[in-house]
Design an enzyme around this catalytic site. Structure first.
Site, PDB file in Angstrom:
ATOM      1  N   TYR A   1      19.730  -1.126  -5.749  1.00  0.00           N
ATOM      2  CA  TYR A   1      20.832  -1.046  -6.727  1.00  0.00           C
ATOM      3  C   TYR A   1      20.820   0.313  -7.429  1.00  0.00           C
ATOM      4  CZ  TYR A   1      23.242  -1.687 -11.211  1.00  0.00           C
ATOM      5  OH  TYR A   1      24.041  -1.514 -12.317  1.00  0.00           O
TER       6      TYR A   1
ATOM      7  N   THR B   1      23.975   3.480 -14.750  1.00  0.00           N
ATOM      8  CA  THR B   1      22.952   2.553 -15.227  1.00  0.00           C
ATOM      9  C   THR B   1      21.614   3.206 -15.559  1.00  0.00           C
ATOM     10  OG1 THR B   1      21.600   0.677 -14.484  1.00  0.00           O
ATOM     11  CG2 THR B   1      22.451   2.098 -12.776  1.00  0.00           C
TER      12      THR B   1
HETATM   13  N1  NAP Z   1      25.349  -5.604 -16.303  1.00  0.00           N
HETATM   14  C1  NAP Z   1      24.427  -4.743 -16.708  1.00  0.00           C
HETATM   15  O1  NAP Z   1      23.398  -5.131 -17.287  1.00  0.00           O
HETATM   16  C2  NAP Z   1      24.602  -3.270 -16.486  1.00  0.00           C
HETATM   17  C3  NAP Z   1      23.591  -2.410 -16.899  1.00  0.00           C
HETATM   18  C4  NAP Z   1      23.761  -1.034 -16.699  1.00  0.00           C
HETATM   19  C5  NAP Z   1      24.901  -0.549 -16.121  1.00  0.00           C
HETATM   20  N2  NAP Z   1      25.857  -1.415 -15.701  1.00  0.00           N
HETATM   21  C6  NAP Z   1      27.041  -0.846 -15.053  1.00  0.00           C
HETATM   22  O2  NAP Z   1      28.166  -1.091 -15.888  1.00  0.00           O
HETATM   23  C7  NAP Z   1      29.322  -1.317 -15.089  1.00  0.00           C
HETATM   24  C8  NAP Z   1      29.977  -2.620 -15.492  1.00  0.00           C
HETATM   25  O3  NAP Z   1      29.045  -3.661 -15.321  1.00  0.00           O
HETATM   26  P1  NAP Z   1      29.418  -5.180 -15.656  1.00  0.00           P
HETATM   27  O4  NAP Z   1      28.227  -5.789 -16.300  1.00  0.00           O
HETATM   28  O5  NAP Z   1      30.753  -5.245 -16.319  1.00  0.00           O
HETATM   29  O6  NAP Z   1      29.540  -5.747 -14.175  1.00  0.00           O
HETATM   30  P2  NAP Z   1      29.773  -7.243 -13.694  1.00  0.00           P
HETATM   31  O7  NAP Z   1      30.074  -8.120 -14.864  1.00  0.00           O
HETATM   32  O8  NAP Z   1      28.669  -7.602 -12.796  1.00  0.00           O
HETATM   33  O9  NAP Z   1      31.121  -7.121 -12.874  1.00  0.00           O
HETATM   34  C9  NAP Z   1      31.174  -6.369 -11.698  1.00  0.00           C
HETATM   35  C10 NAP Z   1      32.627  -6.114 -11.411  1.00  0.00           C
HETATM   36  O10 NAP Z   1      32.684  -5.351 -10.207  1.00  0.00           O
HETATM   37  C11 NAP Z   1      33.672  -5.923  -9.404  1.00  0.00           C
HETATM   38  N3  NAP Z   1      33.445  -5.682  -7.979  1.00  0.00           N
HETATM   39  C12 NAP Z   1      32.343  -5.956  -7.248  1.00  0.00           C
HETATM   40  N4  NAP Z   1      32.557  -5.620  -5.965  1.00  0.00           N
HETATM   41  C13 NAP Z   1      33.811  -5.106  -5.901  1.00  0.00           C
HETATM   42  C14 NAP Z   1      34.607  -4.585  -4.866  1.00  0.00           C
HETATM   43  N5  NAP Z   1      34.193  -4.538  -3.605  1.00  0.00           N
HETATM   44  N6  NAP Z   1      35.844  -4.148  -5.171  1.00  0.00           N
HETATM   45  C15 NAP Z   1      36.325  -4.206  -6.426  1.00  0.00           C
HETATM   46  N7  NAP Z   1      35.622  -4.709  -7.441  1.00  0.00           N
HETATM   47  C16 NAP Z   1      34.376  -5.147  -7.180  1.00  0.00           C
HETATM   48  C17 NAP Z   1      33.635  -7.397  -9.692  1.00  0.00           C
HETATM   49  O11 NAP Z   1      34.825  -7.936  -9.220  1.00  0.00           O
HETATM   50  P3  NAP Z   1      35.349  -9.434  -9.424  1.00  0.00           P
HETATM   51  O12 NAP Z   1      35.962  -9.443 -10.766  1.00  0.00           O
HETATM   52  O13 NAP Z   1      36.312  -9.613  -8.304  1.00  0.00           O
HETATM   53  O14 NAP Z   1      34.143 -10.312  -9.311  1.00  0.00           O
HETATM   54  C18 NAP Z   1      33.451  -7.376 -11.190  1.00  0.00           C
HETATM   55  O15 NAP Z   1      34.692  -7.250 -11.823  1.00  0.00           O
HETATM   56  C19 NAP Z   1      28.861  -1.242 -13.639  1.00  0.00           C
HETATM   57  O16 NAP Z   1      29.054   0.067 -13.169  1.00  0.00           O
HETATM   58  C20 NAP Z   1      27.377  -1.498 -13.725  1.00  0.00           C
HETATM   59  O17 NAP Z   1      26.681  -0.883 -12.659  1.00  0.00           O
HETATM   60  C21 NAP Z   1      25.750  -2.749 -15.886  1.00  0.00           C
END
Ligand code: NAP
Length: 293
Positions: free
Chosen positions: A127, A103
């Site tokens: 975070y 991130t």
């Molecule tokens: N969202 C943003 O704006 C953003 C920005 C920068 C970087 N990122 C990074 O990009 C990546 C993807 O983000 P995203 O937006 O797709 O995330 P997201 O929509 O918030 O989804 C998070 C995912 O992580 C899973 N998860 C959480 N705890 C878990 C655990 N204990 N075991 C297994 N799975 C678990 C959730 O599972 P469930 O399906 O069971 O809920 C969900 O599928 C992440 O690494 C995030 O840090 C995101």
């Protein structure tokens, strides 16, 4: 046929990969999440990945609740550092290349220009700290992992800023939105497509960190205004957007004022950039309004 395993069932990037895989007949995307693969229960990680017989692993699962993480640092670190390390170690043992997502929040935001990969990190909250610790743990467990830092992810799936704006516009006529935080909004679908192209053509395994985000940058306020411009033209909800400063919208976690990621290293290495953020927003808003998910 390449088997690409992505962690996290309902995550934005996981769902985007599953959907975009339809355009890549040579790739099968396998989505594996809780309870089979639970990053808080690292004993589940190796068996879940081994059972899937993956040729490539994308770790898109993470603890992403930026504000809540301030109250739950142990969980954030367990998932984002220890869980990520377990995925990296499993991929290493199984000989499957790994793409790990990180991130913009690993940076403090005090730089005047867009961040390059080698810039000093300095996360402002739990975070970002946990994700930075995850990068280091992944690198140590799996030296050839690719780490992709992305930013401001939105999509028709899960929860994100674009969906929140459209929902709030249905409830209020005026929305106050922060103007002094700037970043590069990234469509999960565009990011997924880039990952699938890299998987199918160039291959992975170089052990580098890259910034991968939508082209261009904007403030949250500018992003909200664009969402409503598109929504109005598509017959969806709109609201008047009033710019406010970060100090007028206090949150438990501090956020970087400058989240812009310089993606030129990614472009030089993979010969592609993600589309302009406006294009992804337009496609996503139209899709949300049409109720297609
Ligand atoms: N969202 C943003 O704006 C953003 C920005 C920068 C970087 N990122 C990074 O990009 C990546 C993807 O983000 P995203 O937006 O797709 O995330 P997201 O929509 O918030 O989804 C998070 C995912 O992580 C899973 N998860 C959480 N705890 C878990 C655990 N204990 N075991 C297994 N799975 C678990 C959730 O599972 P469930 O399906 O069971 O809920 C969900 O599928 C992440 O690494 C995030 O840090 C995101």
């Amino acid at each position: 046929m390449m088997r690409l395993l992505v962690t996290g069932t309902n995550g934005q990037v996981a769902q985007a990969l599953a959907e975009r895989a339809g355009q890549f007949p040579e790739i099968t995307v396998i989505v594996v999440g809780r309870p089979q693969l639970d990053l808080e229960n690292i004993a589940t990680v190796f068996p879940a990945i081994a059972e899937a017989g993956a040729d490539l692993v994308v770790n898109a699962a993470a603890y992403t609740a930026v504000d809540k993480a301030e109250q739950e640092p142990q969980r954030a670190f367990a998932i984002n550092r220890d869980g990520a390390a377990a995925v990296a170690a499993a991929a290493q043992t199984l000989g499957a290349p790994l793409i790990h997502l990180s991130t913009d929040y690993v940076f403090s935001g005090s730089k005047a220009t867009a961040y390059v990969e080698s810039d000093e990190t300095g996360p402002l909250g739990v975070y970002g700290q946990s994700k930075l610790a995850g990068e280091l743990a992944v690198r140590s467990a799996n030296p050839s992992a690719l780490i992709f830092r992305t930013s401001w992810v939105y999509s028709p799936f899960g929860s994100n800023f674009v969906k929140t704006m459209l929902r709030l516009a249905g409830e209020r006529r005026v929305l106050r939105v922060v103007e002094d935080q700037v970043g590069s909004p990234t469509s999960a679908l565009d990011l997924a497509e880039a990952i699938l192209r890299i998987a199918s053509c160039a291959g992975v395994g170089s052990g580098a960190t890259f910034h991968v985000a939508g082209s261009g940058s904007v403030s949250w306020c500018g992003l909200a205004r664009h969402v409503f411009e598109v929504s109005r033209l598509a017959g969806g909800p709109t609201a008047k957007v009033v710019p406010i400063s970060t100090s007028e919208y206090p949150t438990p976690a501090r956020r970087p004022a400058n989240s812009r990621l310089d993606t030129s290293a990614f472009e030089a290495c993979f010969g592609r950039s993600l589309p302009d953020w406006r294009l992804g927003v337009e496609a996503t808003v139209r899709r949300i309004i049409a109720g297609v998910n």
